[in-house]
Design a protein around this motif. Sequence first.
Motif, short mmCIF file in Angstrom:
data_model
loop_
_atom_site.label_atom_id
_atom_site.label_comp_id
_atom_site.label_asym_id
_atom_site.label_seq_id
_atom_site.Cartn_x
_atom_site.Cartn_y
_atom_site.Cartn_z
N GLN A 130 -2.70 -3.50 -4.77
CA GLN A 130 -2.99 -2.82 -3.52
C GLN A 130 -4.02 -3.56 -2.69
O GLN A 130 -4.12 -3.39 -1.49
CB GLN A 130 -3.45 -1.37 -3.79
CG GLN A 130 -4.64 -1.24 -4.71
CD GLN A 130 -5.94 -1.01 -3.96
OE1 GLN A 130 -5.93 -0.80 -2.77
NE2 GLN A 130 -7.05 -1.06 -4.68
N VAL A 131 -4.78 -4.46 -3.34
CA VAL A 131 -5.76 -5.27 -2.62
C VAL A 131 -5.06 -6.31 -1.73
O VAL A 131 -5.64 -6.83 -0.78
CB VAL A 131 -6.72 -5.98 -3.60
CG1 VAL A 131 -7.80 -6.74 -2.87
CG2 VAL A 131 -7.35 -4.95 -4.53
N GLU A 136 -6.29 -13.34 -4.11
CA GLU A 136 -5.92 -12.28 -5.05
C GLU A 136 -4.50 -12.43 -5.57
O GLU A 136 -4.20 -11.96 -6.67
CB GLU A 136 -6.09 -10.92 -4.38
CG GLU A 136 -5.66 -9.73 -5.22
CD GLU A 136 -6.50 -9.53 -6.46
OE1 GLU A 136 -6.04 -8.82 -7.37
OE2 GLU A 136 -7.61 -10.10 -6.53
N ALA A 147 -6.65 -11.82 0.39
CA ALA A 147 -5.30 -11.59 -0.12
C ALA A 147 -4.75 -12.85 -0.77
O ALA A 147 -4.11 -12.80 -1.83
CB ALA A 147 -4.38 -11.12 1.01
N GLY A 181 -8.85 -1.15 -0.50
CA GLY A 181 -9.35 -2.06 -1.52
C GLY A 181 -9.88 -3.35 -0.93
O GLY A 181 -10.97 -3.82 -1.26
N GLY A 182 -9.09 -3.95 -0.02
CA GLY A 182 -9.51 -5.18 0.63
C GLY A 182 -10.75 -5.00 1.47
O GLY A 182 -11.66 -5.84 1.47
N VAL A 226 -13.85 -4.82 -0.80
CA VAL A 226 -14.26 -6.15 -1.28
C VAL A 226 -14.91 -6.95 -0.15
O VAL A 226 -15.95 -7.58 -0.34
CB VAL A 226 -13.06 -6.92 -1.86
CG1 VAL A 226 -13.48 -8.34 -2.24
CG2 VAL A 226 -12.50 -6.20 -3.07
N ASN A 229 0.81 -1.22 0.00
CA ASN A 229 0.00 0.00 0.00
C ASN A 229 0.85 1.28 0.00
O ASN A 229 0.48 2.29 0.59
CB ASN A 229 -0.95 0.02 1.21
CG ASN A 229 -2.19 0.84 0.94
OD1 ASN A 229 -2.69 0.87 -0.18
ND2 ASN A 229 -2.71 1.51 1.97
#
Length: 229
Positions: A166-167, A198, A195, A174-175, A178, A113
């Motif tokens: 960035q998720v 992803e 994570a 972002g996380g 979601v 991040n």
Amino acid sequence: MEPMELLKLLGIVIVIVGFALKLDSILIIFLSAIVTAAVGGLGVTGLLDQLGTNFVSNRSMAIFILILLVSGTLERNGLRSAAAALISKFKGVTSGVVVCIYGVVRSFFAAFNVGFGGVAGIVRPVVMPMAEGAVEAAGHKPDERHIEEVKGMASGMENVAWFFFQVLFVGGSGGLLVQGTLDSLGYEVSLLDLAAVEIPVALVALVVACCYYLMRDKMLRKKYYGDKK
């Protein structure tokens, strides 16, 4: 709309004209802000008060502005020349390779991040001079049309790297977005699980983007300089 109301849109006109003429980005933005404050009746005190209010309520945006100021200062003092000189020392490096290397580095930091300032903060003052330096190192004079294509490639890589990686940062916006969306649909998942899922998606996106930009780079070099390598 009354003439005075239209006058308040003068700042937008300055931004459009400035970018169309490819003038200095930071200068355009600050000039637009000052003119908008003047025609809007804010005055110096009102402008400073508004800037202070926005600084407190939008800290992330304030950091972005600070990065722009630092990047602009470094650029004025030779950052672009230094970046171009650095890449010119490496043989066989093309603009597409520069874009892909940036994508890998950007992805690594995005996973934690960490932002670089995006297109204005890092792509324009650092990545693009390196891309131009790669063209010059190959013995060519950079074609303006080619450089515009490379700008699009570098900006695209910035978007791919930041969007997908960035998720991966647990607790990042972002996380959380979601997770909140899935929760509203009745699916309870942890940020660690998100994570983990992803990671392969992000890696595939990066590899696909790099392959695409390398192939496009080869096509553009052949088109504008006759390179067949």
